[in-house]
Motif scaffolding. Structure first.
Motif, short mmCIF file in Angstrom:
data_model
loop_
_atom_site.label_atom_id
_atom_site.label_comp_id
_atom_site.label_asym_id
_atom_site.label_seq_id
_atom_site.Cartn_x
_atom_site.Cartn_y
_atom_site.Cartn_z
N LEU A 18 -9.62 -10.26 4.83
CA LEU A 18 -10.37 -10.08 3.65
C LEU A 18 -10.67 -8.77 4.14
O LEU A 18 -10.89 -8.00 4.88
CB LEU A 18 -12.04 -10.31 3.78
CG LEU A 18 -13.11 -9.00 1.95
CD1 LEU A 18 -12.12 -9.26 1.06
CD2 LEU A 18 -14.01 -10.00 2.72
N TYR A 19 -9.57 -7.70 3.29
CA TYR A 19 -9.81 -5.87 2.99
C TYR A 19 -10.46 -5.11 2.41
O TYR A 19 -10.22 -5.84 1.16
CB TYR A 19 -8.30 -5.90 3.42
CG TYR A 19 -7.59 -4.87 3.55
CD1 TYR A 19 -7.75 -3.42 4.66
CD2 TYR A 19 -7.34 -4.11 2.34
CE1 TYR A 19 -7.41 -1.88 5.05
CE2 TYR A 19 -7.41 -2.35 2.34
CZ TYR A 19 -7.11 -1.78 3.67
OH TYR A 19 -6.58 -0.30 4.28
N ILE A 20 -11.13 -4.62 2.54
CA ILE A 20 -12.13 -3.48 1.82
C ILE A 20 -11.32 -2.01 1.65
O ILE A 20 -10.73 -2.03 2.33
CB ILE A 20 -13.56 -3.60 1.42
CG1 ILE A 20 -14.20 -4.92 2.00
CG2 ILE A 20 -13.70 -2.71 0.42
CD1 ILE A 20 -14.11 -5.75 1.32
N CYS A 21 -11.04 -1.72 0.17
CA CYS A 21 -10.11 -0.50 0.47
C CYS A 21 -10.93 0.54 -1.36
O CYS A 21 -11.80 -0.26 -2.29
CB CYS A 21 -9.02 -0.65 0.37
SG CYS A 21 -8.18 -2.09 -1.01
N GLU A 22 -9.94 1.13 -1.85
CA GLU A 22 -10.78 1.80 -3.23
C GLU A 22 -8.46 2.39 -3.66
O GLU A 22 -8.70 3.11 -4.38
CB GLU A 22 -10.99 3.44 -2.47
CG GLU A 22 -12.56 3.01 -2.00
CD GLU A 22 -12.96 4.44 -1.69
OE1 GLU A 22 -12.56 5.35 -2.62
OE2 GLU A 22 -14.51 5.03 -1.14
N HIS A 23 -8.73 0.60 -4.22
CA HIS A 23 -7.44 1.00 -4.88
C HIS A 23 -7.63 0.97 -6.66
O HIS A 23 -9.11 0.37 -7.07
CB HIS A 23 -6.87 -0.69 -4.55
CG HIS A 23 -5.10 -0.96 -5.89
ND1 HIS A 23 -4.98 -1.02 -6.24
CD2 HIS A 23 -4.05 -0.54 -4.70
CE1 HIS A 23 -3.81 -0.89 -7.15
NE2 HIS A 23 -3.48 -0.48 -5.92
N ALA A 80 6.75 -5.74 2.54
CA ALA A 80 6.00 -5.37 3.26
C ALA A 80 5.83 -3.34 3.62
O ALA A 80 6.73 -3.99 3.55
CB ALA A 80 5.06 -5.86 4.29
N GLU A 81 4.35 -2.79 3.56
CA GLU A 81 4.78 -1.85 4.13
C GLU A 81 3.84 -0.84 5.12
O GLU A 81 2.37 -1.90 5.46
CB GLU A 81 5.29 -0.23 3.20
CG GLU A 81 6.14 -0.75 2.39
CD GLU A 81 7.09 0.30 1.48
OE1 GLU A 81 5.85 1.18 1.63
OE2 GLU A 81 7.13 -0.03 0.40
N GLU A 82 3.85 -0.19 5.41
CA GLU A 82 3.28 0.61 6.57
C GLU A 82 1.86 0.92 5.22
O GLU A 82 1.98 1.29 4.03
CB GLU A 82 3.14 1.52 7.55
CG GLU A 82 4.22 0.94 8.51
CD GLU A 82 4.32 2.29 9.56
OE1 GLU A 82 4.15 3.28 9.71
OE2 GLU A 82 6.02 2.21 10.50
N CYS A 83 0.46 1.08 5.74
CA CYS A 83 -0.88 1.68 5.50
C CYS A 83 -0.74 3.62 4.29
O CYS A 83 -0.48 3.74 5.49
CB CYS A 83 -2.10 0.92 6.25
SG CYS A 83 -3.18 2.15 5.12
N LYS A 84 -0.51 3.71 4.02
CA LYS A 84 -0.61 5.00 2.90
C LYS A 84 -1.39 5.34 2.73
O LYS A 84 -2.13 4.26 1.18
CB LYS A 84 0.59 4.75 2.22
CG LYS A 84 1.93 4.70 2.75
CD LYS A 84 2.78 4.61 1.69
CE LYS A 84 4.30 4.78 2.97
NZ LYS A 84 5.48 4.21 1.39
N ASP A 85 -2.65 5.96 2.71
CA ASP A 85 -3.90 6.83 1.72
C ASP A 85 -4.79 5.70 2.17
O ASP A 85 -5.10 5.27 1.07
CB ASP A 85 -3.30 7.01 0.31
CG ASP A 85 -2.67 8.85 1.05
OD1 ASP A 85 -2.45 9.31 1.78
OD2 ASP A 85 -1.17 8.56 -0.36
N GLY A 86 -4.80 4.43 3.06
CA GLY A 86 -5.36 3.58 2.91
C GLY A 86 -5.23 2.35 2.28
O GLY A 86 -5.96 1.44 1.61
#
Length: 119
Positions: A18-23, A80-86
Motif C-alpha cells: 500500500l502506497y499513500i501519496c498525493e496524486h 516502471a520508473e523512479e519516484c518523481k515528486d513522490g
C-alpha cells in the motif's frame, strides 16, 4: 470455462504494498517496487449510497497473481520508473491485466476508463 477472473477462496498477498501519496487521481495505490523503480496499480471503487467512485489500491487477492505472472517483469521494466515528486508511473488494474493477457475482472456499469496510456 471462466471468462472472468474469479476471486480465489484462499489467497496470500505477499507482493505489492500500500502506497499513500498525493496524486491528482488517487490517494492510495498498490506499489510494485524492484530496486529503485516502481509501478503503481489502481482499481476503481464505488459507493452505492452516494453513487460516487474513486480510485485506490488493488484488491489483495490480485497482487500475487499479477506479480508472479510470467510477463510481469517485462511489463514492469517497460513502464516502471523512479519516484518523481513522490509519484510513480500508474496503470489501472484493467490495463495491466489486458497487457498480461490475463482474464479480466468483471466490469461494472459504473466503471470509467482512462483514454490515454499515462495516468
Amino acid at each position: 470455462m471462466r471468462y472472468h477472473y474469479e476471486k480465489p477462496t484462499i489467497y496470500l498477498s505477499m507482493y505489492g504494498k500500500l502506497y499513500i501519496c498525493e496524486h491528482p487521481v488517487y490517494n492510495s495505490c498498490t506499489l510494485f517496487q524492484i530496486s529503485n523503480k516502481g509501478l503503481a496499480v489502481i482499481q476503481q471503487r464505488y459507493d452505492a449510497e452516494t453513487k460516487s467512485t474513486w480510485w485506490s489500491e488493488v484488491d489483495p487477492w490480485l497482487t500475487d497473481d499479477l506479480y508472479l505472472h510470467p510477463g510481469f517483469k517485462k511489463y514492469f521494466d517497460e513502464r516502471a520508473e523512479e519516484c518523481k515528486d513522490g509519484l510513480y508511473p500508474t496503470v489501472t488494474i484493467r490495463q495491466i491485466m489486458w497487457a498480461l493477457k490475463m482474464k479480466p475482472i468483471v466490469r461494472e456499469r459504473w466503471e470509467t476508463v482512462f483514454d490515454r496510456r499515462d495516468i
